[in-house]
Design an enzyme around this catalytic site. Sequence first.
Site, PDB file in Angstrom:
ATOM      1  N   ARG A 132      -1.149  23.237 -26.293  1.00 49.27           N
ATOM      2  CA  ARG A 132      -2.515  22.936 -26.717  1.00 49.27           C
ATOM      3  C   ARG A 132      -2.998  21.669 -26.013  1.00 49.27           C
ATOM      4  O   ARG A 132      -2.571  20.564 -26.333  1.00 49.27           O
ATOM      5  CB  ARG A 132      -2.601  22.753 -28.237  1.00 49.27           C
ATOM      6  CG  ARG A 132      -4.011  22.344 -28.682  1.00 49.27           C
ATOM      7  CD  ARG A 132      -4.297  22.599 -30.151  1.00 49.27           C
ATOM      8  NE  ARG A 132      -3.558  21.749 -31.057  1.00 49.27           N
ATOM      9  CZ  ARG A 132      -3.801  21.658 -32.377  1.00 49.27           C
ATOM     10  NH1 ARG A 132      -4.777  22.384 -32.914  1.00 49.27           N
ATOM     11  NH2 ARG A 132      -3.073  20.875 -33.140  1.00 49.27           N
TER      12      ARG A 132
ATOM     13  N   ASP B 111      -2.355  15.423 -39.642  1.00 49.47           N
ATOM     14  CA  ASP B 111      -2.710  15.184 -38.247  1.00 49.47           C
ATOM     15  C   ASP B 111      -4.162  14.747 -38.193  1.00 49.47           C
ATOM     16  O   ASP B 111      -4.766  14.442 -39.223  1.00 49.47           O
ATOM     17  CB  ASP B 111      -2.420  16.417 -37.369  1.00 49.47           C
ATOM     18  CG  ASP B 111      -3.301  17.615 -37.708  1.00 49.47           C
ATOM     19  OD1 ASP B 111      -4.250  17.478 -38.512  1.00 49.47           O
ATOM     20  OD2 ASP B 111      -3.051  18.694 -37.147  1.00 49.47           O
TER      21      ASP B 111
END
Length: 533
Positions: free
Chosen positions: A164, A448
Amino acid sequence: MVGPAGVELTGSVEDRFGEILTPEALGFLATLQREFGTRRRELLGLRAERQEELARGGTLDFAPDSADVRQDHTWRVADPAPGLEDRRVEITGPTDRKMTINALNSGAKVWLADFEDANTPLWENMVGGQLNLKDALDRTIDFETGGKSYTLKPDEELATIVVRPRGWHLDEKHVLVDGERMSGSLFDFGLYFFHCARRQLDKGKGPYFYLPKVESRHEARLWNDVFNLAQDLLEIPRGTIRATVLIETIPAAFEMEEILYELRDHSAGLNAGRWDYLFSVIKKFRSRGRQFLLPERNAITMTAPFMRAYTELLVRTCHKRGAHAIGGMAAFIPSRRDEEVNKAAFEKVRADKTRESEDGFDGSWVAHPGMVDICREVFDGVLGDRPNQRDRLREDVSVSASDLLAVEKTPGEITEAGLRNNISVGLQYIATWLGGNGAVGIFNLMEDAATAEIARSQVWQWIHNDVELAEGPKVTPELVERLIDEELGKIRESYGDAYDEKRFADAVSLFKEVALADDYADFLTVPAYERMP
């Protein structure tokens, strides 16, 4: 350091960084930046225009000018690539050396090697992560700590790597191309593709990616054009790259079919990036009053009507086009000391994964190796020996624009405890992020950047929409300032000797900047990035 003509590195080149930052690789990056940098900026400008329209009272709907794509029932995406047929459990995490080994060894089918939300974009992290992926593919990676050694299992037991890169909105400030910062997306994608595409193909798989923060079919088209040029430059056949798009912005939810269509030769499906999706809902409609006001984040479940509409539409859309539909993340971190906490959390995770598997998802995410078995067990119960359930078309699903926008139907309340949790999580996450770690365990959850974005955005929204807590007081800057001081005191006490006075002072300053200012910052990671070397 000065690289090829027009390329300047402002970050240090130390240890083995020269293996990644070769003149050839930097030249490849420069070509991508020169070809696509202007289009990227234009598309970011279109995001800002759409935000202004929403602020003036506009809405979102399925686009009439792409109705032909949605109504054409003949097209499908490419068949699953090697290593992506079975995705029943995927683990996410940053690309540090220990996580690289543990994730690949975890028993998950896929590892989302994250340069974005679970990562802090320190220069050392961005280049070091690329080295770790190269070393993993070369099987030269190892790690030792506390007398314990970490090495890789045999290749056939390892998870498939899916990288990613950062979203289109983020820069890489340590690389200048013709005097301007290059795109963080192109930097992350380009280095991995340049160094590892052939390595992956030699292992019988390929260069695969997760694409974050996409907001429109036009942004997906840009990625597709990037893939085509990159493959042509390295003489790799078009269609070798495969990409899964995270549907984690509410504008993208209205263009799922179009996004698949734009990437159809490179598509590996869609993912329900639910935490960022909540952040996007708050951000896009932050000044629109009660109609778009969510309860505190820990009270929002996937059974909320607007979230059910979003996930069911995602499954139907993917399977209609032959694509994988991947579910959201289980963020729980097992406790080594409290089995009661584990028992309650495991039951919630099992229920969540059961709902996803029964809804037709082909797999789902976990954030910790200790959760892989639960996710796999649940999907084993539905899939059996089949690699996926893409043949389950969910033709019973019908979702309207109003269903996707039915935010006001979400049950839950806004309490002082919820406000305090947002403040505490925000402060702790930002402090750790500024220290170089983007995946942070807080209150037995792996936080996150997405959850930190929700936390600070809710505080901003509650202040600017005159929200009253369930206990009575209105959420004001003065109240938030007082609670910041109180929560900081609790954090200081719980951290003990590990408390870093300067780092938390910086975290308080940044939290106030993105939660209390009159002007809303689109991403907290943008001003945070400017505060690090």
